[in-house]
Design a protein around this motif. Structure first.
Motif, PDB file in Angstrom:
ATOM      1  N   LEU A 169     -25.248 -44.750  22.087  1.00  0.00           N
ATOM      2  CA  LEU A 169     -25.091 -44.092  20.773  1.00  0.00           C
ATOM      3  C   LEU A 169     -26.393 -42.821  20.459  1.00  0.00           C
ATOM      4  CD1 LEU A 169     -25.698 -47.093  18.330  1.00  0.00           C
ATOM      5  CD2 LEU A 169     -22.888 -46.277  19.011  1.00  0.00           C
ATOM      6  N   TRP A 170     -26.053 -41.719  20.263  1.00  0.00           N
ATOM      7  CA  TRP A 170     -26.903 -40.640  19.914  1.00  0.00           C
ATOM      8  C   TRP A 170     -27.353 -40.296  18.548  1.00  0.00           C
ATOM      9  CZ3 TRP A 170     -26.969 -37.736  24.390  1.00  0.00           C
ATOM     10  CH2 TRP A 170     -26.344 -37.946  25.667  1.00  0.00           C
ATOM     11  N   ILE A 171     -28.736 -40.940  18.250  1.00  0.00           N
ATOM     12  CA  ILE A 171     -29.914 -40.312  17.333  1.00  0.00           C
ATOM     13  C   ILE A 171     -30.316 -39.475  17.354  1.00  0.00           C
ATOM     14  CG2 ILE A 171     -31.334 -41.530  16.055  1.00  0.00           C
ATOM     15  CD1 ILE A 171     -30.463 -44.376  17.861  1.00  0.00           C
ATOM     16  N   GLN A 175     -30.852 -40.308  11.934  1.00  0.00           N
ATOM     17  CA  GLN A 175     -29.307 -40.291  12.576  1.00  0.00           C
ATOM     18  C   GLN A 175     -28.490 -40.900  13.398  1.00  0.00           C
ATOM     19  OE1 GLN A 175     -28.374 -40.529   8.770  1.00  0.00           O
ATOM     20  NE2 GLN A 175     -30.310 -40.242   8.605  1.00  0.00           N
ATOM     21  N   ILE A 176     -27.750 -41.632  13.361  1.00  0.00           N
ATOM     22  CA  ILE A 176     -26.429 -42.104  14.658  1.00  0.00           C
ATOM     23  C   ILE A 176     -25.363 -40.688  14.513  1.00  0.00           C
ATOM     24  CG2 ILE A 176     -24.535 -43.143  15.468  1.00  0.00           C
ATOM     25  CD1 ILE A 176     -26.391 -45.751  14.076  1.00  0.00           C
ATOM     26  N   ASN A 203     -28.219 -49.209  12.814  1.00  0.00           N
ATOM     27  CA  ASN A 203     -29.485 -48.798  11.887  1.00  0.00           C
ATOM     28  C   ASN A 203     -30.231 -49.331  10.899  1.00  0.00           C
ATOM     29  OD1 ASN A 203     -28.342 -46.058  11.537  1.00  0.00           O
ATOM     30  ND2 ASN A 203     -26.123 -47.147  10.377  1.00  0.00           N
ATOM     31  N   ILE A 206     -33.247 -48.902  13.969  1.00  0.00           N
ATOM     32  CA  ILE A 206     -33.866 -47.871  13.928  1.00  0.00           C
ATOM     33  C   ILE A 206     -34.568 -47.704  12.656  1.00  0.00           C
ATOM     34  CG2 ILE A 206     -33.585 -45.115  13.395  1.00  0.00           C
ATOM     35  CD1 ILE A 206     -30.639 -45.253  14.572  1.00  0.00           C
ATOM     36  N   ASP A 210     -37.709 -45.983  14.806  1.00  0.00           N
ATOM     37  CA  ASP A 210     -37.132 -44.922  14.543  1.00  0.00           C
ATOM     38  C   ASP A 210     -38.009 -44.338  16.165  1.00  0.00           C
ATOM     39  OD1 ASP A 210     -35.993 -43.006  15.040  1.00  0.00           O
ATOM     40  OD2 ASP A 210     -36.429 -41.886  13.252  1.00  0.00           O
TER      41      ASP A 210
END
Length: 258
Positions: A169-171, A175-176, A203, A206, A210
């Protein structure tokens, strides 16, 4: 924002996608060659809004250029000792021990261990080893002159765990932006998109912590539910064939241009 991209990283066949994305989005960039033994980035620019992408080497060296923003996110919260305090047992490999690579490890009969670099990612690829495989690897790694592994290099060791499927996943900005599977095990059925429960888990993580304004999280489904495989620096995380590179680059450009 201005991108400084390392050329020909690890001969990764998907590395070229960043150039396609930058061209399509009309984002300015330069390409630079950096030898593994480099001690600084030999590149001059008056731009301050610089983001680097490539190997761990460029991510690490870019931290010296303190006037670049966002520059590089290497180190800091990416260290296991930092993020493990927040994610705890949500980590696939929560209970770890840290050793110098030259230390003798204790092995039970037919035991397998998951071993990866501790604080200097990518000096080798973390994976599951048997005792013989590990001892052979250490011998060859310490004899080789083509890597950065030394007697004092730190490793983290944990019990090998079974995973069903794994996704990257790229965050950006909490936000993803993109997510895709890169591994299916034990005859798990193929899925085109990461399942909703996987995104829900990520989520939740995160919201717990974060970790950076931009980072990469690898997650996996296990018999005990979803877990975090590892956290990666976005400046040196590789693209998979299913990564929407254009979406990631666009998100970085918009977020850090504001």
């Amino acid at each position: 924002m201005y991108f400084l991209v390392q050329a020909n990283v690890y001969l990764d066949p998907d590395h070229y996608k960043i150039f396609d994305a930058l061209e399509e989005l009309n984002i300015e960039y330069d390409v630079i060659n950096i030898p593994p033994t480099a001690e600084k980035i030999e590149f001059k620019t008056d731009r301050k809004d610089v983001f680097v992408y490539g190997s761990v080497t460029i991510a690490r060296l870019a931290k010296q250029n303190t006037d670049w923003f966002p520059g590089s996110f290497y180190g800091g919260n990416h260290l296991y000792e930092v993020y493990s305090k927040y994610y705890g047992e949500n980590l696939l490999n929560y209970n770890i021990s840290v050793h110098q690579i030259s230390e003798e490890l204790g092995w039970k009969k037919d035991e397998i261990k998951f071993i990866k670099p501790y604080n200097e990612a990518k000096i080798f690829t973390g994976k599951v080893f048997t005792e013989t495989e590990w001892k052979d690897f250490v011998f060859e790694a310490l004899e080789s002159l083509t890597n950065r592994i030394t007697q004092d290099s730190l490793i983290q060791v944990s019990q090998a765990k079974r995973t069903i499927k794994e996704a990257r996943l790229w965050i950006v900005g909490g936000q993803i932006i993109d997510g895709g599977y890169y591994k299916f095990n034990d005859n798990a059925p193929f899925e085109e998109q990461v399942s909703e429960d996987g995104f829900t888990f990520a989520n939740e993580m995160i919201s717990l912590f974060d970790l950076e304004e931009a980072f990469v999280m690898d997650i996996c489904l296990t018999d005990e539910g979803w877990k975090i495989v590892e956290i990666n620096c976005i400046n040196s995380s590789g693209f998979y064939p299913n990564t929407n590179v254009k979406s990631v680059i666009k998100a970085l450009s918009i977020y850090f241009s504001h």
